[in-house]
Design an enzyme around this catalytic site. Structure first.
Site, PDB file in Angstrom:
ATOM      1  N   HIS A  56      -6.479   8.906  -5.082  1.00  0.00           N
ATOM      2  CA  HIS A  56      -5.570   7.978  -5.361  1.00  0.00           C
ATOM      3  C   HIS A  56      -6.184   6.817  -5.244  1.00  0.00           C
ATOM      4  CE1 HIS A  56      -1.339   9.685  -4.790  1.00  0.00           C
ATOM      5  NE2 HIS A  56      -2.177  11.279  -5.092  1.00  0.00           N
ATOM      6  N   GLU A  58      -5.751   4.073  -4.449  1.00  0.00           N
ATOM      7  CA  GLU A  58      -5.780   2.662  -3.123  1.00  0.00           C
ATOM      8  C   GLU A  58      -6.358   3.426  -2.166  1.00  0.00           C
ATOM      9  OE1 GLU A  58      -1.766   2.785  -5.345  1.00  0.00           O
ATOM     10  OE2 GLU A  58      -3.548   3.851  -4.641  1.00  0.00           O
TER      11      GLU A  58
END
Length: 159
Positions: A56, A58
């Site tokens: 992802h 992040e």
């Protein structure tokens, strides 16, 4: 409260998410890590191009920032993410010790376009024996012996 400095970093995260959409590279998510007003790392969601469900935006940007700074501890850093972090990303942000999260879209916004993590929150609230994914504990004594070795080791780094 937002200021011009934080807006430019959020704009970078949003532009990364837009780039991913336009290039067909995966989910519409982008993230930027900043320390002392300087961009340390930036990344979009990398799940599809890397075949890595943990990539992802992040998590990817945390990996890059840690490499750039030569540490696993991102105290003093802030993360700007185009969407409220999912449970995995939120856990990674806490583990990295990032000081503050700025986000644009909400988890409801994400759910409305097919990125719904509500089932994970529901599963975490259940006892293990009631979860959809079976949990089977085994070889506890053997594994616990290694925990005991860690506990008394002079070589450990208590991260």
């Amino acid at each position: 409260m937002e200021n011009k400095g934080t807006e430019k970093f959020m704009q970078m995260a949003i532009e990364l998410s837009e780039y991913n959409v336009k290039q067909g590279l995966g989910g519409p998510f982008g993230a930027v890590i900043v320390k002392g007003g300087m961009v340390i790392a930036r990344s979009a969601n990398r799940v599809v191009p890397t075949n890595d469900p943990t990539a992802h935006a992040e998590v990817s940007v945390i990996r890059l920032a840690c490499q750039e700074l030569g540490t696993y501890n991102l105290e003093g850093c802030e993360i700007y993410t185009s969407c409220e972090p999912c449970p995995m990303c939120l856990g990674a942000i806490y583990w990295a010790r990032i000081d503050k999260i700025y986000f644009a879209n909400t988890k409801k916004d994400a759910a409305d376009i097919g990125f719904d993590d509500h089932f994970i929150y529901d599963e975490l609230a259940l006892p293990m024996e009631k979860r959809k994914l079976p949990f089977v504990q085994m070889m506890h004594n053997e594994a616990f012996a290694i925990f005991k070795q860690w506990e008394i080791s002079d070589e450990k780094d208590n991260y």
